[in-house]
Write a protein that holds these residues in place. Structure first.
Motif, mmCIF file in Angstrom:
data_model
loop_
_atom_site.group_PDB
_atom_site.id
_atom_site.type_symbol
_atom_site.label_atom_id
_atom_site.label_comp_id
_atom_site.label_asym_id
_atom_site.label_seq_id
_atom_site.Cartn_x
_atom_site.Cartn_y
_atom_site.Cartn_z
ATOM 1 N N SER A 1 -22.887 46.648 -43.007
ATOM 2 C CA SER A 1 -23.968 47.526 -43.285
ATOM 3 C C SER A 1 -24.647 46.726 -44.609
ATOM 4 N N ASN A 2 -23.969 45.797 -45.164
ATOM 5 C CA ASN A 2 -24.737 44.811 -46.044
ATOM 6 C C ASN A 2 -25.507 43.614 -45.618
ATOM 7 N N GLY A 3 -25.429 43.702 -44.228
ATOM 8 C CA GLY A 3 -26.023 42.414 -43.325
ATOM 9 C C GLY A 3 -25.246 41.188 -43.206
ATOM 10 N N VAL A 4 -25.618 40.515 -42.315
ATOM 11 C CA VAL A 4 -25.203 39.291 -41.871
ATOM 12 C C VAL A 4 -26.692 38.292 -41.998
ATOM 13 N N THR A 5 -26.292 37.265 -42.773
ATOM 14 C CA THR A 5 -27.512 36.301 -43.099
ATOM 15 C C THR A 5 -27.456 35.060 -42.188
ATOM 16 N N ALA B 212 -21.721 36.412 -44.311
ATOM 17 C CA ALA B 212 -21.438 38.128 -44.309
ATOM 18 C C ALA B 212 -20.106 38.458 -45.085
ATOM 19 N N ALA B 213 -19.844 39.648 -45.622
ATOM 20 C CA ALA B 213 -18.372 39.947 -46.224
ATOM 21 C C ALA B 213 -17.317 39.267 -45.232
ATOM 22 N N ALA B 214 -16.301 39.384 -45.773
ATOM 23 C CA ALA B 214 -15.182 38.665 -45.237
ATOM 24 C C ALA B 214 -14.784 39.420 -44.039
ATOM 25 N N GLY B 215 -14.451 38.820 -42.825
ATOM 26 C CA GLY B 215 -14.272 39.298 -41.729
ATOM 27 C C GLY B 215 -15.205 39.972 -40.700
ATOM 28 N N VAL B 216 -16.255 39.864 -41.281
ATOM 29 C CA VAL B 216 -17.408 40.785 -40.554
ATOM 30 C C VAL B 216 -17.866 39.659 -39.364
ATOM 31 N N VAL B 217 -18.141 38.534 -39.513
ATOM 32 C CA VAL B 217 -18.236 37.293 -38.245
ATOM 33 C C VAL B 217 -17.346 37.107 -38.014
ATOM 34 N N LYS B 218 -16.820 36.974 -36.827
ATOM 35 C CA LYS B 218 -15.600 36.285 -35.990
ATOM 36 C C LYS B 218 -15.714 35.007 -36.427
ATOM 37 N N ALA B 219 -14.724 34.427 -36.883
ATOM 38 C CA ALA B 219 -14.386 32.914 -37.359
ATOM 39 C C ALA B 219 -14.933 31.997 -35.880
ATOM 40 N N ASP B 220 -15.581 30.946 -36.150
ATOM 41 C CA ASP B 220 -16.011 29.953 -35.129
ATOM 42 C C ASP B 220 -16.892 30.576 -34.138
ATOM 43 N N SER B 221 -17.347 31.807 -34.346
ATOM 44 C CA SER B 221 -18.346 32.326 -33.266
ATOM 45 C C SER B 221 -19.704 31.750 -33.091
ATOM 46 N N ALA B 222 -20.166 31.177 -34.338
ATOM 47 C CA ALA B 222 -21.332 30.849 -34.444
ATOM 48 C C ALA B 222 -21.829 29.367 -33.566
ATOM 49 N N VAL B 223 -22.649 29.689 -32.388
ATOM 50 C CA VAL B 223 -22.902 28.661 -31.673
ATOM 51 C C VAL B 223 -24.310 28.328 -31.272
ATOM 52 N N ALA B 224 -24.791 27.217 -31.390
ATOM 53 C CA ALA B 224 -26.146 26.953 -31.199
ATOM 54 C C ALA B 224 -26.361 26.263 -29.952
#
Length: 586
Positions: free
Chosen positions: A488-492, A518-530
């Motif tokens: 709710s507070n957003g993912v930047t 984002a807040a802790a635990g909101v974005v799955k670890a190591d999921s960011a991929v380009a």
């Protein structure tokens, strides 16, 4: 004797004025520097073009004559010495008629039946000072009229090159000759530049060999795009658009991007009466220029002067295979500025076309993210001073890119396969940082939050295309039933690219600059991929939990017991009334 010397001086002047269309060397009647010698061996002419090696030339003799030139002590010709013509006669065939007819209306023209010497003297005098080895023949001058008359006659027999070098002529009779382009070639490649015809080359054959380069220049064109990151059409401020054109930019959907077309003109444009000139810019099917109705909005300049729109035609023809913007001049030499003043166009002039174009939101898809959307421009130009022939340049490209995101929404619980459960129907909003507008799935923007809701698919996905480089905030507004709203507070996150390459290479966002936070635990670890043109990551929602409940069994028993007592009471009442009725009847 004095009369002969005077005629010899005039003839020498003719030599000076007409060789290569201009002066070869100062004319003098003093021969002390060498030994004046009448040439006896056949003449040679070599026309060399190192770029357009396939272009062929042809020549025709105008006057026959004896040629005298100084020889050095070793018997070789002194190439720096002027050549002198004597015993001038018309060449064979129809040359005399064509030349005298072409010049009959020039002030001071001799009678058609005057001898060749008289006509030679007149040509020299009438040409005036408009000549020079480095100067192309001006349109309308004596030499231009001669060349035009001879080139346009289809019955003349021209001399062709002696061998495969295309411009090598041997065994030529002495006298005064004209050489022009026969067949222009192109540079290598399927869409090579088409050569321009040379301005007329007039020279004296005999004595020293003649070596000359064609008097022409093929126009050049380039295309640049202004990248909004630095706002320049060039990659190097110390250079111009022809030597350092910026070829690549990126943009969001529907964002207008500035393009510039730039073209040179032929160095011998003064040889042309009419000089047609047209830019054809083929946009990709994903783009459209800025339009006023059906007409493209363009600004055309020649050097620093803005051209009056009535002097050119600007059109746009949309289509999947042909999506072309064209700006054309019927005669560039007649261009005027907005106040109606003529614009001087010469060999140093540059023509510019500035316009804007955008990626169409409905035509952007995931497959084109990070891949160059190629715009190609070519130039079509007059290439023969004496006909309506045209040539074309090779295509010159510029590239535009756009990007996107691929976000997966999951719960923290597992499905039957042991993977985190994907969540359907979760709603998000997307905004660029510090913007009050919301971004739709197609990359367009609106201030209407409800009109820009992004909803996860049955695979838990949201995909947004048509994004520019920048920092964005993705906020969860409605979670899946039974799950908490973790974002709710957003993912930047940031879509960043390094310097765009100038060759249309695919772009992969810089993962090190992505900063998916984002807040802790909101974005799955190591999921960011380009990947090509796209940034992907996973957002996790926690499953809702229940609070402990007590007394449910006691409450249930009370309800059951109460219901039983009620039922017994009702039954007892019914039975009592029935017994009372029976007693009264007795």
């Amino acid at each position: 004797m004095s009369k002969n010397i005077a005629r010899l001086a005039v003839t020498a002047g003719l030599t000076a004025a007409l060789s290569f269309g201009g002066v070869m060397a100062p004319v003098t009647m003093a021969f002390a520097a060498g030994t004046p010698t009448v040439a006896t061996e056949k003449g040679k002419v070599a026309i060399t073009d190192e770029t357009y090696t396939g272009t062929t030339f042809k020549g025709i003799q105008i006057f026959t004559a004896k040629v005298t030139q100084d020889q050095k002590g070793d018997g070789s010709w002194d190439g720096s010495a002027a050549k002198t013509l004597s015993d001038i006669q018309w060449a064979q065939g129809n040359v005399k008629t064509l030349v005298t007819t072409a010049l009959k209306d020039v002030t001071g023209a001799p009678d058609e039946d005057a001898d060749a010497q008289t006509w030679a003297e007149f040509i020299s005098k009438a040409q005036g000072s408009i000549f020079g080895e480095a100067t192309a023949v001006d349109t309308g001058t004596t030499l231009d009229l001669i060349a035009k008359a001879l080139e346009r006659d289809g019955n003349l027999t021209w001399t062709t090159p002696s061998d495969s070098t295309k411009g090598s002529f041997k065994d030529l009779d002495h006298g005064y000759w004209l050489f022009v382009t026969d067949t222009p070639s192109t540079t290598s490649g399927a869409n090579g530049n088409t050569d321009a015809y040379t301005s007329p080359i007039f020279t004296i054959v005999g004595g020293s060999d003649v070596n000359v380069a064609p008097k022409k220049d093929v126009p050049n064109v380039t295309k640049a795009v202004k990248d909004d990151k630095d706002g320049k059409f060039v990659t190097d401020d110390s250079k111009n658009v022809f030597t350092a054109a910026n070829k690549a930019a990126d943009s969001a959907a529907e964002q207008l991007v500035e393009y510039q077309l730039a073209g040179t003109v032929a160095s011998n444009i003064n040889t042309y009466v009419k000089y047609s000139y047209a830019f054809t810019d083929n946009l990709p099917s994903t783009m459209v220029p800025n339009l006023d109705g059906n007409k493209p909005v363009v600004e055309v300049k020649i050097n620093d002067s803005v051209v009056d729109p009535t002097c050119y035609s600007a059109t746009y023809v949309p289509g999947e295979s042909t999506n072309a913007l064209t700006v054309s001049f019927e005669n560039l030499k007649e261009a005027k500025d907005k106040t109606g003043n003529p614009i001087t166009v010469d060999g140093s002039s540059t023509v510019y076309v500035n316009y804007k174009a955008k990626l169409v939101a409905g035509k952007i898809n995931a497959d084109m993210l990070g891949k160059a959307q190629v715009n190609n421009v070519k130039l079509t130009y007059s290439n023969n001073p004496h006909t309506n022939g045209t040539g074309t340049t090779v295509d010159h490209p510029a590239y535009d890119y756009t990007y996107g995101i691929d976000v997966t929404k999951v719960g923290n619980d597992e499905d039957e396969t042991g993977k985190l459960k994907t969540l359907e129907g979760v709603q998000f909003t997307l905004q660029e940082k510090d913007s009050n507008e919301f971004i739709k799935a197609d990359g367009t923007t609106t201030t209407d939050k409800d009109g820009a809701i992004l909803t996860t698919s049955n695979e838990g996905k949201i995909n947004v295309v048509g994004l520019d480089e920048g920092t964005y905030i993705l906020k969860e507004v409605t979670p899946a039933p039974g799950y908490n709203n973790s974002a709710s507070n957003g993912v930047t996150f940031t879509i960043a690219r390094n310097a765009l390459k100038q060759d249309g290479t695919e772009v992969i966002p810089d993962i090190n600059s992505a900063n998916v936070t984002a807040a802790a635990g909101v974005v799955k670890a190591d999921s960011a991929v380009a990947s090509t043109g796209k940034l992907s990551f996973t957002i996790v929602d926690k499953k809702g939990s229940g609070l402990p409940l007590t007394g449910l069994n006691g409450v249930t028993f009370t309800w059951i017991a109460g219901g039983a007592v009620l039922c017994i009471g009702v039954a007892h009442l019914i039975r009592s009334r029935k017994q009372a009725e029976e007693s009264e009847q007795e």
